[in-house]
Structures are given as C-alpha cells and as structure tokens.
Design a protein around this motif. Structure first.
Motif, mmCIF file in Angstrom:
data_model
loop_
_atom_site.group_PDB
_atom_site.id
_atom_site.type_symbol
_atom_site.label_atom_id
_atom_site.label_comp_id
_atom_site.label_asym_id
_atom_site.label_seq_id
_atom_site.Cartn_x
_atom_site.Cartn_y
_atom_site.Cartn_z
ATOM 1 N N SER B 202 16.365 103.898 50.009
ATOM 2 C CA SER B 202 15.537 102.702 50.118
ATOM 3 C C SER B 202 14.785 102.545 48.794
ATOM 4 N N THR B 203 14.708 101.327 48.271
ATOM 5 C CA THR B 203 14.089 101.173 46.953
ATOM 6 C C THR B 203 13.151 99.975 46.910
ATOM 7 N N ALA B 204 12.263 100.027 45.947
ATOM 8 C CA ALA B 204 11.424 98.877 45.620
ATOM 9 C C ALA B 204 11.115 98.954 44.140
ATOM 10 N N THR B 205 11.003 97.825 43.501
ATOM 11 C CA THR B 205 10.608 97.773 42.095
ATOM 12 C C THR B 205 9.357 96.914 42.001
ATOM 13 N N VAL B 206 8.298 97.520 41.443
ATOM 14 C CA VAL B 206 7.007 96.812 41.438
ATOM 15 C C VAL B 206 6.324 96.958 40.081
ATOM 16 N N ASP B 207 5.290 96.170 39.897
ATOM 17 C CA ASP B 207 4.436 96.263 38.715
ATOM 18 C C ASP B 207 3.637 97.562 38.793
ATOM 19 N N GLY B 208 3.865 98.432 37.843
ATOM 20 C CA GLY B 208 3.243 99.744 37.874
ATOM 21 C C GLY B 208 1.760 99.744 37.548
ATOM 22 N N ARG B 209 1.203 98.573 37.315
ATOM 23 C CA ARG B 209 -0.251 98.470 37.114
ATOM 24 C C ARG B 209 -0.955 97.815 38.298
ATOM 25 N N ASP B 210 -0.169 97.334 39.248
ATOM 26 C CA ASP B 210 -0.714 96.583 40.378
ATOM 27 C C ASP B 210 -0.932 97.545 41.558
ATOM 28 N N HIS B 211 -2.167 97.893 41.788
ATOM 29 C CA HIS B 211 -2.454 98.927 42.782
ATOM 30 C C HIS B 211 -2.037 98.516 44.186
ATOM 31 N N PHE B 218 4.641 102.212 48.291
ATOM 32 C CA PHE B 218 4.569 103.640 48.628
ATOM 33 C C PHE B 218 4.529 103.868 50.135
ATOM 34 N N THR B 219 4.033 102.913 50.880
ATOM 35 C CA THR B 219 3.802 103.153 52.305
ATOM 36 C C THR B 219 4.763 102.382 53.215
ATOM 37 N N ALA B 220 5.683 101.633 52.623
ATOM 38 C CA ALA B 220 6.639 100.891 53.452
ATOM 39 C C ALA B 220 7.558 101.870 54.188
ATOM 40 N N PRO B 221 7.882 101.593 55.440
ATOM 41 C CA PRO B 221 8.784 102.480 56.179
ATOM 42 C C PRO B 221 10.216 102.434 55.624
ATOM 43 N N HIS B 222 10.911 103.556 55.755
ATOM 44 C CA HIS B 222 12.311 103.627 55.285
ATOM 45 C C HIS B 222 13.054 104.648 56.124
ATOM 46 N N PRO B 223 13.168 104.359 57.426
ATOM 47 C CA PRO B 223 13.723 105.365 58.347
ATOM 48 C C PRO B 223 15.110 105.834 57.956
ATOM 49 N N GLY B 224 15.259 107.156 57.953
ATOM 50 C CA GLY B 224 16.569 107.748 57.720
ATOM 51 C C GLY B 224 17.038 107.739 56.287
ATOM 52 N N ARG B 225 16.178 107.287 55.371
ATOM 53 C CA ARG B 225 16.591 107.246 53.967
ATOM 54 C C ARG B 225 15.462 107.766 53.071
ATOM 55 N N PRO B 226 15.817 108.386 51.964
ATOM 56 C CA PRO B 226 14.784 108.687 50.971
ATOM 57 C C PRO B 226 14.347 107.388 50.293
ATOM 58 N N ARG B 227 13.203 107.445 49.633
ATOM 59 C CA ARG B 227 12.617 106.224 49.080
ATOM 60 C C ARG B 227 12.412 106.382 47.572
ATOM 61 N N ALA B 228 12.798 105.385 46.821
ATOM 62 C CA ALA B 228 12.520 105.363 45.379
ATOM 63 C C ALA B 228 11.729 104.110 45.055
ATOM 64 N N VAL B 229 10.626 104.311 44.357
ATOM 65 C CA VAL B 229 9.813 103.187 43.904
ATOM 66 C C VAL B 229 9.849 103.184 42.376
ATOM 67 N N VAL B 230 10.341 102.087 41.826
ATOM 68 C CA VAL B 230 10.360 101.944 40.371
ATOM 69 C C VAL B 230 9.100 101.192 39.963
ATOM 70 N N ALA B 231 8.267 101.849 39.182
ATOM 71 C CA ALA B 231 7.004 101.258 38.747
ATOM 72 C C ALA B 231 7.139 100.848 37.286
ATOM 73 N N ARG B 232 7.200 99.556 37.060
ATOM 74 C CA ARG B 232 7.430 99.071 35.693
ATOM 75 C C ARG B 232 6.102 98.908 34.961
ATOM 76 N N VAL B 233 6.050 99.505 33.789
ATOM 77 C CA VAL B 233 4.848 99.379 32.940
ATOM 78 C C VAL B 233 5.277 98.903 31.557
ATOM 79 N N GLU B 234 4.309 98.752 30.669
ATOM 80 C CA GLU B 234 4.590 98.224 29.341
ATOM 81 C C GLU B 234 5.655 99.081 28.652
ATOM 82 N N PRO B 235 6.538 98.468 27.902
ATOM 83 C CA PRO B 235 7.546 99.260 27.189
ATOM 84 C C PRO B 235 6.886 100.237 26.219
ATOM 85 N N LYS B 236 7.566 101.347 26.059
ATOM 86 C CA LYS B 236 7.125 102.326 25.047
ATOM 87 C C LYS B 236 7.033 101.617 23.708
ATOM 88 N N PHE B 237 5.984 101.935 22.981
ATOM 89 C CA PHE B 237 5.814 101.258 21.694
ATOM 90 C C PHE B 237 6.902 101.663 20.733
#
Lengths: 306, 237
Positions: B202-211, B218-237
């Motif tokens: 189970s996945t989600a991609t979100v703004d990594g600065r938006d609490h 982080f708290t969304a249910p995902h029965p029977g599956r592991p969960r990955a959250v991609v937190a996008r932040v400013e690109p490396k300089f």
C-alpha cells in the motif's frame, strides 16, 4: 551414514517444537526438509527466496525482536555474499544468531568454485565475537547445533560438511580433545579431517588433538599439550590453510615454537570431480599429510619417506 | 504487554519550533542545507503523533519500533530524540566528538531510543522485515515497525530483496517512509511508489513538509499489506 546436513533439519525441527523463541530463516536452499516444521510453525520457518542479504538482515531483525534466529544456506552465500550484513546487522548492532552453513570447502565439488567457500572461517575471523564450530561427525553436529541454538544471544557459526570421520567423539563446544599422545610435536586436526590425520600420524611419536570449536581457540588446551619446552605444532584444517596459525601463535606467544598450517590451498583449482579428488589435490589425504607432517616435525619412520 | 497510547505529560517537552535551536547545538550553523533537514518533518510527525514509544517504554516489547536506515545527516534525528526526552539536550553540543555518543552515523549501542545503528545504506529495511516477522511470531500484532530510507538509498539491492518479500507475504506491521529529495543518480521509472506498489505494498506519496498530509498517510489503514509513504521534499542542492 547420514550427513551432518541430513541431521540439521530434523534436529532444528525438534528444537522449533521445544523452544518458541527459535526461528529458522532460509533462502530456498535446504527448504524441503523443513516443510513439515513450516506447517507446524509457519511464522518461525521463513523462506525469503533467493535473497541472501535479506536472509541475514531479516535474521538480525528477528534477534532484535527477541527471537533466536537460525540462518542456513551454503557457506558462500551465507558468509561471503552478505558479509557486510553479517558484520553490521549482527556484530555492530550487538545482536546474536546462529549461522549454519553447508557446502564447506568443496562438498559441492562437481559444482565448481562458485559453490565453494574455503575462506569462510578466515573471513569470519575478521569479526569480533563469533564462535566457530566445525563438527567432524553428524552426532557431533547435533550436539554442537543444540548448544549453539541454546547459547543465549551469542553469535555462532556452525560449519556442516559431507566430509566426516567414522566415529563421533564427545565434543563439548569448547575444548580440544587429546586423541593420541606423543613427544615430538602436536598435530591439531580440525573437524572432518581427524581420520586422515590419525592415519597420517600412525606410528609417529606425536600428539594428536581434535578441534571442533576453533573460535574461540582453546589456547590453554594447546599450551597444555605442548608442555613447557619448545613447541612444534601442525594445524590441519578443512578450510583455508593457515586460518588458525595466528590463534596458535598467540597461544604459544611466550614459548619458542614453530607452526605449520595445512588446509585448503588459496589457489583456485578450477576442477570439478569428487570430494576425495579435491582432498588429494589440496594435499589433505593421509599419505600427503604424513609426508608433510613428518617432514616438518622430523619424525620420519624407517621405510617411510619423510 | 501493551503500550498506552496516552502520552505522559512531560514538563520539559519541546515543540516543533524548538527543533532549529536544537539542531544548531550540533552544528553551530544557522543555515542548514536541505539534505540535513530532509527528514525533520517526517521524524517530528512520527515521534509526536504516530509512534507508540516514549523514553519510559524504549525496552517494552510492545512498543512501536522506528529504524532509521538512512543514518546519514542524523542531526534532525538527534534533535527529535532530544526534544522527546530520549536523550539529554546537553549531549547535542558534543556531536561528533570522541567522547560523545552522538556520531555522524547513529549507533544503537550508544544512543538511547535508537533501535538500530546505521550509516551503511540498505540495512534498515531488511532488519525491519525481520523485526516485523519476529513480533508476528510472538503473537505481537499491535506494535508497528517503521523504517526510514532515502530515495537514493533505495538503489541498494538489499532494499529490493526486502520490498519484494514483504509485499509477497503481506507484512502489514511493516511501514517504510521514503524521503524523496531527488538524490538518486538514475531516478526511478514510474516514481518511487511504483516500486513498492508492484510488489504489493500500500502506498501514498505526500508533501514531506505537510504535517497533516504526513499524519494522514502514516495512519491510513492498509489491511494485509505493508505500507510505504513517499515524503517528497526539496531536491538536494
């Protein structure tokens, strides 16, 4: 006679029944003999597929959760391929586990060098805190496996081989055993090479010690065997020649001594064939050992070329 | 044993606004590059609102686990641990010194609250897989096992061994946060989340600065599956 590896799954399956803390992690290899145990303990017999980094990392994670992990595959895939996982995920994290290898130096002789790991013990020797068990008989393997799995949170490597001696000895997981006493030197035979060493030293005035626990090395046992005067020691190991010469040197640091390390040669043979052919090619058959041991210790007997 | 979801009142509790000051204690530098703080908001939301672990429960077998796999640039991690009382704020100023337990990569044997030592990339997720398996084997279905990786860290093949396996066996207790600051040399075809999705996560991609967005992901249910959250932040300089 069954092999040590034949004994592995039945012994560990019984331990799985007895101890809920124990979990087995496999990477396809060796799975079939565990299928019955897996039916009984689906959460504690884990096959990660052909993923050796995960095999070791997940094993460490099991330890982190309070389990006693037993990890098994061929030595080359257990120790060499994921070596950094062994070093960091167990050692640096301060976690314990039991690594049980099969294949040894040339058990899979027909498979060629990709399936050989004569350097496994030397490689583990670069790490702190691993004990290394090299049984020489399936009965000894059973004793040492039970001891390793029961050893709290210790880090233990158990090296299983198809090579074996005819008789099992009462090994204790710590000490050298004195098999024969003599005056002209000490020969230490490790694990499945004892029979060849006994044949090679027949009639020679030398002591033969038997080691199945090579790390920690029984330094006190070797000191006792060599006595107070100058010492001549031959180590005969079923893996890379010279793996334990440093340990023997350290044990004898304050007495004059010479140490000869015999074992598997470093040069890749690039040969298939049988285990016996590899034993002979590395000079570990009885006749070759007799020549090298008697030459080094200067204990040639009449009628036998030294 | 269970861990209460109620948090004990802590008179010394720090807030999110205290974190820059705590980080300055380590660097003496008021300007942090994005890479040094890429993990900051994710760590704060996890420790402030999601993880069921406190300084009093760091040894409780029923606690949630957080495994910092991306051990590089751990100042944000140390700041959050100090803010939440796992380690003394006084330790921060010794960062990287011989006598300090706080190094450039964290060591679990030295840092209270650190579940693993890290620095070499690609170790945390496989260890987290094993920890989740171990908890499950003990019948502990409540504790969650979190790990934080970087987008470039995902290049390490060991992570792909773990992603494929965890998805295949439906390891629901396992959660991975990927900090995506665009630092992977060859990027990813189809996006980072696609790598997990194809393996059954189970996945989600979100703004990594938006609490709020992080908390929801982080708290969304995902029965029977592991969960990955991609937190996008400013690109490396």
């Amino acid at each position: 006679m069954d092999t040590m590896r034949d004994r592995f799954a039945p012994v560990v399956s019984r331990i799985l029944d007895e101890d809920p803390r124990v979990a087995v992690v496999l990477a396809e290899i060796g799975l079939v003999p565990f299928l019955e145990a897996q039916r009984r303990h689906p959460d504690r017999v884990i096959n990660v597929g052909i993923r050796e980094q995960l095999l070791v990392g997940a094993g460490a994670g099991l330890a982190l959760a309070g389990m006693r992990p037993v990890l098994h595959t061929f030595a080359s895939f257990l120790v060499e391929r994921p070596f950094e996982q062994v070093k960091l995920d167990f050692g640096h994290q301060g976690l314990g586990g039991v690594l049980v290898s099969a294949g040894a130096s040339y058990d899979v002789s027909g498979g060629g060098f990709t399936h050989m790991a004569p350097g496994d013990v030397a490689l583990l020797d670069t790490l702190d805190g691993w004990s290394v068990q090299v049984p020489g008989h399936p009965d000894e393997a059973e004793v040492l496996l039970r001891q390793a799995i029961g050893a709290g949170d210790e880090r233990v490597y158990v090296r299983l081989s198809v090579q074996a001696n005819r008789e099992a000895l009462p090994v204790d997981g710590q000490h050298l055993l004195t098999v024969r006493e003599g005056r002209r030197g000490v020969v230490v035979a490790v694990g499945p090479l004892l029979d060849q060493v006994l044949a090679a030293t027949e009639g020679l005035d030398v002591s033969v010690l038997y080691a199945t626990t090579v790390r920690p090395f029984d330094a006190a046992g070797l000191r006792r065997a060599v006595g107070a005067s100058a010492a001549d020691v031959v180590l005969v190991e079923p893996y890379l020649a010279g793996t334990s010469t440093g340990a023997a040197n350290d044990a004898l640091a304050d007495v004059p001594h010479r140490v000869l390390g015999l074992g598997v040669g470093r040069r890749e043979l690039r040969r298939y064939g049988s285990v016996d052919e590899h034993v002979a090619a590395h000079g570990l058959d009885a006749a070759s050992l007799r020549e090298r041991i008697s030459g080094f210790l200067d204990v040639g007997v009449p009628g036998v070329p030294a | 044993m269970t861990v209460s979801t109620e948090r004990a009142p802590d008179q010394n509790a720090h807030q999110y606004t205290d974190l820059p000051r705590l980080m300055r204690l380590m660097t003496g530098d008021e300007k942090h590059g994005p890479s040094a703080t890429s993990t900051l908001d994710v760590l704060w939301v996890l420790y402030d609102r999601v993880l069921r672990v406190t300084p009093a429960t760091v040894d409780d077998p029923g606690r949630d686990r957080f495994l910092l796999s991306k051990g590089h640039g751990p100042m944000a991690y140390y700041a959050v641990l100090a803010a939440k009382g796992f380690l003394p704020v006084e330790w921060l100023s010794g960062f990287g010194e011989f006598a300090s337990p706080l190094g450039q990569h964290p060591d679990r044997m030295l840092v209270p609250g650190a579940e693993i030592g890290s620095g070499s990339l690609g170790h945390g997720l496989p260890i987290a897989v094993g920890t989740a398996l171990g908890l499950r084997a003990q019948g502990r279905t409540e504790p969650k096992v979190w790990t934080l990786v970087g987008d470039a860290e995902l290049d390490e093949g060991s992570n792909h061994e773990a992603i494929a396996f965890a998805g295949a066996v439906g390891l629901e207790q396992l959660r991975t946060v990927v900090i995506d600051n665009g630092s992977a040399t060859y990027g990813t075809t189809g996006g980072i989340a696609a790598r997990f999705e194809v393996a059954g996560w189970s996945t989600a991609t979100v703004d990594g600065r938006d609490h709020s967005a992080l908390y929801e992901a982080f708290t969304a249910p995902h029965p029977g599956r592991p969960r990955a959250v991609v937190a996008r932040v400013e690109p490396k300089f």
